[in-house]
Structures are given as structure tokens and as C-alpha cells.
Design an enzyme around this catalytic site. Sequence first.
Site, short mmCIF file in Angstrom:
data_model
loop_
_atom_site.label_atom_id
_atom_site.label_comp_id
_atom_site.label_asym_id
_atom_site.label_seq_id
_atom_site.Cartn_x
_atom_site.Cartn_y
_atom_site.Cartn_z
CD GLU A 442 38.76 32.94 34.82
OE1 GLU A 442 38.78 33.34 33.75
OE2 GLU A 442 39.64 33.19 35.98
CG ASP A 520 38.04 36.59 35.70
OD1 ASP A 520 35.98 37.27 35.85
OD2 ASP A 520 38.21 36.73 36.42
CG ASP A 522 41.56 39.75 35.82
OD1 ASP A 522 41.41 38.92 34.85
OD2 ASP A 522 41.81 39.53 36.88
CG ASP A 524 45.19 35.58 37.16
OD1 ASP A 524 46.60 35.74 36.70
OD2 ASP A 524 44.66 35.83 38.04
#
Length: 658
Positions: A442, A520, A522, A524
Site C-alpha cells: 500500500e 500497515d 493499523d 487503515d
Amino acid sequence: MTNDEQRKRSKEQDDYSAGSIQVLEGLEAVRKRPAMYIGDVGVRGLHHLVYEVVDNSIDEALAGYCTQIDVTINEDNSVTVVDNGRGIPVEMHEKEKRSALEVVMTVLHAGGKFDKDSYKVSGGLHGVGVSCVNALSSRMTVDVMRQGKKWSQTYERGKPLAPVTQTGDSDGSGTITTFMPDDTIFQTLDFKFDILAARLRELAFLNKGIMLTLTDRREEAENGNGNGPMTEQFYSERGLIEFVEYLDVNRERLTEGVIYINYDKGETPVELALQYNTSFSENVHSYVNNINTIEGGTHLAGFRRGLTRTLKKYAEDSGQTSKLKFDINGDDFREGLTSVISCKVAEPQFEGQTKTKLGNSEVMGSVDVAVSTALSNYLEENPKDAKVIVQKVILAATARHAARKARELVQRKNVLSGSGLPGKLADCADRNPAVSEIFIVEGDSAGGTAKQGRDRRFQAILPLRGKILNVEKAMQHKIFDNEEIKNIYTALGVSIGTDDDSKALNISGLRYAKVIIMTDADVDGSHITTLIMTFFFRYMKELIENGNIYIATPPLYLVKKGKAEKYCWDDEELNAAVQEMGQGKESSVAIQRYKGLGEMNAEQLWSTTMNPETRTLRQITIDSAAEADHIFSMLMGDEVPPRREFIEKHAKYANIDA
Ligand code: 0RA
């Protein structure tokens, strides 16, 4: 004991051991090559043991004698299955000269042979029978309640420790089976609640009226809420109708309600539920004798044929399609269709790579007739529903024409392999797909770090910009028009269209054995992972089934003290590391929380997440296609509440093993 009695007893024991020897040869084969009988000795095979035992109780329920099946994962990770059926017969088996129970438990394929009138309708994937479970268990005990008495026999690795003995009296009837999988055979003994729950839920939908429960008595489960063991009940009053409602929980339906067909006039009993929704994907799940036939087969072909012909005829007769300038094809009738089809076949022939493709040719006609008869009646009786279905079909045909142009781009691009690769792809040097891998990353910045950190000999990087398209909500021509999605097709070397099917996925040109999604750690990042996985699930399912799709697991923390460094992947590891590194010495421990891949330098990203020697990859598998369908439609659909509920329930694990 008189001499006579003694002689008799000793003869009995001789017979007993003689019988056992013959039996052991059979079960020894199972222990030698377990994968041949249960598929594999990993997570899947382990859970398969439970399905096999439960399937026997389901058969008893289908025969009309059992209403309740309780599955418990015990504290020691053994599993107990209790049913309230008639109890496995314990009488002497004429030919075998042993208790029927012992024969069932120790002879391959012996299950259900007593009852000539009823064929075995339910069955594990390989239909191997409970004796295989016995062979692959370090210990197994079966208790039978029958005719006011209780009987019991215990086995170790398939060998009975003693003849079947009467252990007391009983009120009701039923069978209790407890087994401990053999740790010398299985790679893991850790039963997953969610995997078992998905199968029991599926069984409840497929066999309405049976109460199934799942209880987890292990410590970890009890810690969850402090309210004792975790229990879930699975019961369906309306069967397949509820199954379709469950699959479509977050889709907007087009018809008044689920269309339900139960046709048992033909040779093959067919049960079918279907509903059209506003989505663009086809979600048809088919079962034969409770087995999910993921490769389809003759029943599915019969369903498609009956559906297409009936709807086409209705549409033409009603004049709604007369002004169309292009043809309507079979695919158009299945866009936005959610359906479950369940057949009972007396002697199923399973074919295909995973033995989940029904081969019996006579079934095609039965299902075709069932669908045509019942559906044409339904359309006549429900003109409002009939009209929206036909309109939906016309919309699908219109969109298909628009999509074809976009799709042809994807097709053509791939023909020019090599030169047609996307500009953003940093390819690897090696051209051998077997050793090559691609990271789908990403964002351009993380992509940059990954490019520096990788081993360019065999690792390729494809950065995606921002969020990728939610394929659950977009129409097909938008999907094939999307830059990022086109890049995935071309980079992977996967195209659409084979010699015999213009819409089939062609993965013969796959350029990397491992396709690794790296985002990531997290919220998102996990959202993006879910978007990418939704795309793979809906458009490149074969790659998931083939075992090509993986998720990278970057660390969450770095604990530092002086020169010492330790990466941690969860809070437990973090606490342990802080404890360990903080011991004794003065200087303080620093904790760095990684939010994004971009916060790591290239060397850190390599050593924690990309280096095959040290990284952990999670392979994506589809344990239950229906459950995965439900989850993806829920996660990616319009309605927020079910999504939040799911994420809250699973937040602790923060991952999707769909
Ligand atoms: C065949 C005949 C009878 C019972 C069963 C099978 C049976 C098998 C299993 C396996 C798990 N639970 C089960 N419950 C029943 C009974 C025949 C009779 O009573 O006459």
C-alpha cells in the site's frame, strides 16, 4: 469360574484378538498415510476429524431419530460429540463375531452398514467414517446409551483396550464420542472455535430442525468473559431460506423474499433457495449430502440450465426483452444472485482435484426439472418479483457489454507479456515463478522502502496507490477499468478467458508462486488488506484455493535498550520483552510503536517482514466458502452495524482467516 466358563472366556479372548489383528491392518494404513484419508494433517485435517464424527450424528438425525448434537472442545483439547439418537448398535455382529460398535469403530468404511434401508446421506469430505478418526486419535472412548443400558469401549490409536462392556443403566438413548487427536500425526492439535462454528452453522442451515451446540471449555475461552465456557447454538427453523438470508445479510434484496424450492418427486431430492440482490456478484453455494461441492458438478449445471431456460422463456413471453439490441447470456441471469442448492444423492461420485465436483450425470436432469417446474410456478404467481428479476437480468446484460470492452483491455495487455508489465512494478530478476514472490504494498512510500529492502533476485514489489476499489460495490466495467486492478492482473500474469470459457480466470501464466499482501499494521492497513482480499476472493479465487495468497505480518513494536533490540508482534510479546530487557540494569527501555511500514527503514522491513528466514507469512485459505461470502459481503457492503459488530468481536485477533 468353572472350567467350561474359563475355556469359553479364553476362546472369546482368542476370537477377540484374532479379529483385532485383521482390523489393525486396515487402520494401520490410515495411520501410515493419513493425508490420503482426511486430506492433510494440518489445521484442515484436524477439524475434519470433528466433522466426521458429527456427520454420523447428522445421519442419525436425518433418519429421524436424533434432534440434538452437542460438540465440546474439552479443557485438554480433546473433543466430545454427544447425540440423542438411537445409539450405535452394540449387539454381536454375526459375521465379525464382535460387537457391532467395535466393528463400526475399527473397520474402515463400516459405518451405517447395518441399516440397509437408509443410505448414508451426510458424509465427511472423503466419507471415510469414524474408524479413521479412531485410528488417528491417541485415545478415543465411545459411550452408547441403548435400551436402558449404557455401554462403553475405549481405544488407543484405533486399538480397543477391551471388548465392549456394559457400564451401567441409562434413561435415554444416544452416543457420546470423545477423542484426542494423535500428536504424533497432526502438526497442530489446536481446535479453532470459529472453524468448527462455521461448519456447525452450515450444517444447521442445511438440516433444519436439528439443534447443534458448540462449547469451548479451554482456559483461553473461559478467560474471554469470565462467565464460564463459551457456547454457541446453531439452529435453523427455515433451513436454506435462512441460509440465503444469512449470506445476504448486508446486501439489498430485490425480491419480496427468498424463493424456496423443495422438489422430491424426481430421482434426486433437491432443495434450493435463491434471492436476487442489487450486487453484481454471483454467490451460489452447492452441497451434495451436506458436502460443499466447491468445484460444482452436474447438480450445479442442472441448476444453471433450469434457471436460465425458465427465466429466459418468462422474459421473452412477457415481452420485456423484445427491444434489446444484444443477446442475453447465462451469466446475466446470475448477476446479483445468491443461492444455496442442496441435493441428496444415494451414490455420489466425486471428481476433480479436491474431490468436490459431483459427477453423477443423472443428477443434472433432476435438478433442471426441479428448478424449471418450481421456478416457473413461482414467476406466474409472483409477477412483481418476476418483473424485477427480468429487469435485473437486462441491466446485467447491458453492463456486460460495457464490461467486455474494459475486460478485453486486460486480456490484450497480457498477450504482450513482458513488455506489457505495469510501470510501477519493480520486478525480480528470476523468471521462474516457483521461486518468485511479489509483494503488493500500500502506498508509494512503503513501496519505496520495500524496493530498497527486498532481495531483488526473487522478490518483486507492486505498490498500489491509496485505497483500492471496493469490488463488492462496483460494477464490473468499473472494476476492469480500474488502474490498480489492471496492474494486479498484468503484474501477476493472470488473464481472463480460456479456450472454453471467455470469463474464466487463466492462471497458467502466474508469474509468482507467492503473492504477498503487505500493509500497515493499523486499522487503515487492515482495511486495505480486506479490500485487496475481497478482490482476490471475488475475482481470483483460484489463487486462494491454489495457496498462492499470503499476508505479511510486520511487527507492532520495537523494544530498545542500549544496543539491544527486540521486535514484538503483540502485547504479550511486548510485555515479556520489556520485563526481560528491563531487568537489573539502570538505563531505561524504549518502546517504539510502528504504525506504518514507512516508519521502518529498509533493513528493518527486510529482517522483520520480508526475509523468508525470519518472517511469518499467513497463508489465506477458504475453510468455508459460505462463511467467507457472508463475511466479505458484511465487511464491504453498505450497512455499518454488522461490520462494526464483526470487527469488535474479532478485534483482538485483528485478522481474517477467510
Ligand atoms: C445404525 C443403526 C442404528 C444406529 C446407528 C446406526 C447410529 C449411528 C451413530 C453414529 C453416531 N451416532 C449414532 N447414532 C446411531 C440403530 C439401529 C436400531 O436401533 O435398530
